[in-house]
Design a protein around this motif. Structure first.
Motif: not given
Lengths: 156, 259, 797
Positions: B173, B175-176, B236-238, C713-714, C719-720
């Motif tokens: 992912q 970001a994380s 999700d976003l990713h 959400l980020t 998440d960012y």
């Protein structure tokens, strides 16, 4: 409760609560403010120190959990005569820092890498710095500095 | 963060006793739990650190089995010899600081749906050893953040039968850097097990279509064209479920190639 | 680094190592949160958890009774003081003034975004403050209102209003240049070819690594206030707090910005927490400190970018540009941050001609309020948005017409003989050579060898592409008379005081503020060069309103081009006065005195006085022309630039796309920039690296996502996606093409924002090129961040 540590070679102790993070103990109790807090999700690495030689994020360790350990912070990285240590000097020589906020964590992470891998490749340096975020340098000169501080033979 | 009493027992028995007190919670490397406590998502009254228990630390290999003490940090597993596929997985978890503190026991007890270790445990059919019993991997994982562990039960070790070929392929992912989809492939003779993490709403799971294909032909090409159903996969976003479904097959092929 | 730079060891043009590094590398930097004061107290802010709501009740009793709680503030406490103002007034194209809603210290009546501060607790300890803040949040009733998140929908919504008094959520509807609109429309009506692209310039969160922090102090004996804060420009903060918000007399307020850990625009602005800690310090009679947690930074720092643009390019079939036309929606969020209104207008629309000789341009920007965090200038500020629109549409046009992207740009470039050149969007470019930087970057990138590298990638199943961006910006912000005409509420000059001490060493107080740029080294370097004294004898003082004469801070690549020039002008005054003193001491005519290499000499003789001797004489004026000249050797200069500066360059990105996963890898990134004269090449390179790193972050990684209810959400690094070391390559940087700025004596143009301006379109163009070369010719565009799942979806879509 009392926590006692060896910090940068000197015995240090102080009163803490259970919830006191190592970073808080270093910054607030010992006034070692070179260790920085840049996030609250254990991702930025600005608080990186060494605990018994291992690279850890001091914001994600309770002070009491490292009772009796030996902790090294950025304040302990200079040579005994006060001059910049090898990695610090490489960061200055190669302009591996701008605002300086992530720098202590970068230096500590780099030192941990070079301690176990004195001749890293560029890819190994980048991989090792995965947990240290810099917003200023685009990492270019940080990677250059770490390579220069290593025993790796320069590519050119 | 709410305050708590901190105890650091030296033996499993003392830890079990401490965990019997009201509001007690075990702390291993803390790389997830401390973050949750900062956000007040967890607020134990007593925190029982397990990292002072020597019996929970260390890696040993014997009779084709790698045994890892539950409080062994990822960095130690990364350095161990005997099971390169697992060492490679451990060496890619989080970042060096996370690997210095985070432990296999902590990871498995938490069972984050995007954690790396569950895929290896499930793919290898490893045994999760606790202070009370031994739990087969197939019984251990019970959905996102849910395991077979009971109150007061502590993981003491994990035993991996060492596969003849194995590898972990993770797509991070962005970001994380947790796994958006990670696949561990383990081959034992004619038998192949494929476990997927990061992708499913139910946590780590076995991709049986992939296993069947690889049992027929242990080759990346065997799974490349296979379609994975996006039903039940994480959105999700990713990554959409369809994107993750694609990654399941792609990462499986890459794990096979790397094994 | 080019060899002629490497050779220099001192003075202008030398890659001098930074003096400030010593303290940063040894943990001895002093950032705001490092400062501990006797009797200090902790402020914890209570922030809205809903995007839009009416505050019904804040019951403070329970929180106030908690252990360690000293005071509670709510919007009521600040309802009668001023708001944090917009720094720039923009007129709509119908002539109406923009709408400027009040931005209070703490929200009053309504909360307007998740993270909007509506109360604060002051406590003895941070943990006590946090516990009470939680209690206060639990004891607050907020009636949730529909969230207004999508900017286009917001502008069409007459029912739901971010600010009750603004019916269409519109700040302004700006046209530039309105008088040219009809002519542009006519060109489009008869153009042989028109290319159209719809683009999103993704919202970014600046993420300086040091979170914002402020400490307020009040000294009851004198009535003085002191604010220590993470600011890029302490004087502006003082002005805003004093004149607009709290009404503290300006001469009773000192603002100090000590070491500041990065800004990138986000620390230009005055924030409510700064006023809060000052007001609280006065009420309590104790220092009040506040440090943002990173999660608060995500919610409350000014964000950047966030444009939705339709751009059209009218051209001949051979690629000759005829006109550009854009329609942009710009999101300012819930309130106007200080420079929110100018960023999408004059910092954006005036750059919409690029480095090209396009005769017609028309820009329309509708700036919209939404229930999201305020949006303001972030590294590049408006100019990255302009460059992205231009360079994407030019590439798309080349693809549509089967033209070569390099040749089309070359054909349309302004040529060196055309300067000074007045663009159709109102700027006067003083100098440049865009052909030279393009030639340079082609050479650096080994474009000729690309095909073999592409084939090597293809053999591994990977798609390789090449993306070009030729950019220009206007910086060195800014000529006050011009910005005044355009609506600025401030002047944008800068100032410096050069104080030569009696012993001959020098303190230079500069209005620019360094938060990573290395001013302490570079300003000393420039001053030493001009004065012929060692750098080590010069101290650069910045970031303290009680020490420096005045200043407008650092942003807009202005530090050297504006403040650096003010400093050289002050130095020139020192030299002029020194000549008068020397003439007296050497019994010569002032006209015969020369100054060179730190010595005042009588021309054609060996009679001379050192700089130190002159300084000593100025402070011990025993042999001194006291009847005509004041003692002392200290001079101040203000400098207001005559024009913007216009750095420009050509960037080439070589990217690899993994079609199975959609992941993009930057294989190489080449920058050929023209910054005019370069003072310290090491620092210039570092600035470009950092800017490109942020540009790659925007292009590939960074997404700021609100859901339809306005939840961010980020909101953390989970998440960012921040660029990490493994996301970027080594950058290949060159600045040897130099056309010095014609209107400042240093010939400098500014380099701070370049990388962030030029790089995003180069990255996206490279990805689209790779996909087309790989046969995915249906893909016209992928919005930033060009994330793996977006690329994969485009391929399979």
């Amino acid at each position: 409760m009392k926590v006692s540590l060896t910090v940068n070679g000197k015995p240090m102790s102080g009163e803490v609560e259970g919830r006191t993070l190592l970073s808080t103990f270093l910054r607030e109790t010992l006034s070692l403010t070179g260790t920085h807090i840049g996030c609250d999700t254990s991702q930025c690495g600005a608080c990186t120190v060494h605990v018994d030689g291992a690279q850890v994020k001091s914001c994600t360790v309770f002070a009491l959990d490292v009772q009796g350990s030996s902790v090294t912070t950025i304040e302990g990285m200079a040579n005994t005569d006060g001059s910049l240590g090898r990695i610090q000097q490489a960061f200055q020589d190669h302009h591996g820092l701008q605002c300086g906020f992530c720098t202590p964590g970068m230096v500590m992470a780099s030192a941990a890498l070079l301690a176990v891998n004195p001749t890293p490749t560029e890819a190994e340096v980048r991989h090792h710095l995965e947990g240290n975020i810099c917003r200023c340098t685009g990492y270019h000169n940080i990677v250059k500095a770490v390579m220069a501080a290593s025993d790796a033979i320069p590519a050119e | 963060m709410q305050n708590f009493d901190f105890v650091k027992p030296a033996s499993v028995a003392e830890a079990v006793a401490a965990l019997g007190t009201s509001g007690a919670q075990a702390l291993s490397g803390g790389q997830t739990l401390i973050g949750s406590m900062k956000q007040n998502l967890a607020a134990p009254a007593v925190l029982v650190s397990l990292t002072g228990i020597a019996a929970l630390k260390g890696v040993s290999v014997s009779g084709g089995v790698m045994s890892i003490g539950a409080a062994t940090p990822h960095a130690e597993v990364a350095k161990a010899s005997g099971f390169p596929g697992l060492s490679s997985l451990a060496g890619g978890i989080g970042d060096p600081a996370v690997r210095a503190r985070g432990t296999i026991g902590g990871s498995l007890a938490n069972n984050d749906p995007a954690a790396c270790y569950p895929s290896a445990v499930l793919a290898c059919g490893a045994t999760v050893v606790t202070n009370r019993r031994e739990i087969a991997a197939d019984d251990y994982f019970q959905g996102m953040f849910t395991t077979a562990l009971e109150d007061g039960e502590i993981i003491t070790a994990v035993r991996f039968p060492i596969p003849e070929r194995a590898a972990y392929a993770k797509f991070e992912q962005p970001a994380s850097r947790f796994s958006l989809t990670g696949v561990f492939v383990a081959k034992y003779g004619a038998k192949v097990r494929v476990a997927v993490t990061g992708a499913s709403n139910d946590g780590v799971f076995r991709w049986t279509d992939g296993e069947d294909a690889l049992q027929a032909s242990y080759d990346p090409a065997a799974v490349k064209g296979l379609k994975v159903s996006p039903d039940g996969l994480i959105a999700d976003l990713h990554g959409t479920p369809a994107y993750r479904a694609n990654l399941v097959a792609v990462m499986t092929a890459r794990a096979v190639a790397a094994s | 680094m080019p060899k002629d730079f490497e050779a220099k060891t001192t003075g202008i043009g030398a890659p001098m190592k930074r003096r400030e590094d010593i303290r940063f590398l040894t943990g001895r930097g002093v950032y705001t949160d490092d400062i501990k004061l006797a009797g200090q107290t902790y402020a914890v802010i209570v922030r809205s958890q809903v995007a839009h709501g009416r505050i019904k009740a804040i019951r403070t009793e329970a929180a106030a009774a908690m252990e360690g709680v000293l005071a509670i503030f709510t919007g009521e406490d600040f309802k009668d003081v001023g708001g944090n103002p917009a720094g720039w007034l923009i007129k709509s194209r119908n002539g109406e003034p923009m709408r400027e809603p009040k931005r209070p210290v703490l929200a009053h009546g309504k909360v307007r975004h998740v993270g909007d501060a509506y109360a604060a607790v002051i406590a003895e300890t941070y943990e006590q403050g946090r516990a009470a803040a939680q209690q206060l949040a639990d004891d607050t009733d907020i009636e949730e209102l529909p969230a207004i998140i999508d900017m286009k929908a917001a502008a069409a919504d007459a029912t739901n209003r971010v600010h009750d008094e603004i019916p269409d959520n519109l700040c302004y509807d700006w046209g530039w240049i309105e008088d040219n609109r009809a002519a542009v429309e006519e060109v489009f009506a008869r153009a042989p070819h028109v290319t159209t692209l719809e683009l999103v310039n993704n919202r970014l969160i600046p993420n300086a690594m040091e979170p914002r922090a402020s400490i307020g102090e009040y000294f009851p004996g004198t009535g003085d206030y002191k604010l220590t804060t993470t600011s890029q420009n302490p004087h502006l903060t003082r002005l805003l707090v004093a004149a607009f918000v709290l009404g503290i007399p300006e001469n009773k307020l000192t603002v100090v910005a000590p070491d500041v850990g990065g800004g990138f625009g986000s620390k230009i602005y005055h924030y409510g927490e700064e006023a809060l800690v000052l007001a609280a310090a006065k009420r309590l009679g104790r220092p009040v400190r506040w440090t943002a947690e990173r999660s608060e930074s995500f919610l409350s720092d000014a964000h950047g970018r966030d444009h939705v643009t339709k751009i059209e390019l009218a051209c001949e079939k051979d690629g000759t540009f005829l006109a550009f036309r854009t329609e942009t929606f710009a999101n300012v969020g819930a309130y106007l941050s200080n420079f929110a209104t100018v960023t999408p207008t004059f910092l954006h629309g005036t750059l919409m001609a690029g480095p090209y000789k396009v005769p017609h341009v028309y820009v329309n920007v509708k700036t919209v309020f939404t229930n999201t965090a305020p949006v303001d200038a972030y590294r590049g500020a408006g100019r990255p948005e302009a460059t992205f629109s231009l360079e994407r549409v030019v590439d798309q046009m080349c693809r549509e017409l089967g033209l070569d992207a390099f040749e089309v740009r070359r054909k349309n470039f302004l040529t060196p003989d055309m300067f000074p050149y007045t663009t159709p969007v109102g700027l006067v470019y003083d100098t440049g050579n865009y052909q030279a930087t393009l030639d340079k970057v082609i050479e650096m990138a080994d474009v000729a060898g690309f095909e073999s590298r592409r084939a090597a990638s293809a053999a591994k199943g990977l798609l390789r592409g090449l993306g070009l961006s030729t950019w220009i910006e206007a910086c060195g912000i800014a000529p006050s008379h011009l910005v005044g005409i355009l609506g600025a509420r401030v002047g944008l000059y800068d100032a410096a005081t050069v104080r030569v001490n009696a012993t001959g060493n020098i303190s230079i107080m500069v209005g620019a503020h360094s938060h990573g740029q290395g001013h302490e080294t570079v300003f000393a370097q420039v001053a030493a060069d001009r004065l012929g004294v060692p750098e080590s004898s010069i101290e650069i003082v910045h970031g303290d309103t009680s020490k420096i004469p005045f200043g407008m801070g650092s942003y807009g690549s202005r530090s050297l081009a504006v403040c650096g020039v003010a400093m050289t002008k002050a130095i020139d005054k020192i030299i002029a006065k020194g000549k008068k003193i020397a003439a007296h001491m050497l019994e010569a005519s002032e006209a015969d005195i020369t100054f060179e290499a730190g010595k005042f000499a009588v021309a054609g003789t060996d009679k001379a006085k050192t700089f130190g001797e002159i300084a000593f004489s100025a402070y011990v004026p025993h042999n001194y022309p006291l009847e005509t000249l004041e003692p002392g050797l200290e001079e101040t200069a203000f400098y207001d630039p005559a024009n913007f500066t216009y750095p420009a360059g050509a960037y080439l990105c070589e990217a690899e796309v993994d079609p199975e996963t959609g992941k993009v890898t930057i294989e190489a990134f080449h920058c050929a920039d023209d910054f005019g004269n370069v003072m310290n090449p090491m620092i210039v390179e570092g600035q470009v690296h950092g800017g490109v790193g942020q540009g790659i972050g925007q292009a590939l990684l960074e997404s700021t996502t609100y859901d339809e209810t306005g939840q961010l959400l980020t909101g953390s690094y989970m998440d960012y996606a921040m660029p990490r070391a493994s996301d970027v390559p080594f950058y290949n940087v060159d600045y040897s093409c130099q056309t010095p700025c014609t209107h400042n004596p240093l010939g400098v143009k500014g380099c701070g924002e370049a990388g962030a301006i030029g790089s995003p379109p180069a990255v996206v163009n490279a990805v689209i090129d790779a996909l087309h070369r790989g046969g995915h010719t249906h893909i016209k565009h992928i919005d930033m961040p060009v994330s793996p799942q977006r690329v994969w979806a485009a391929i399979n879509g």
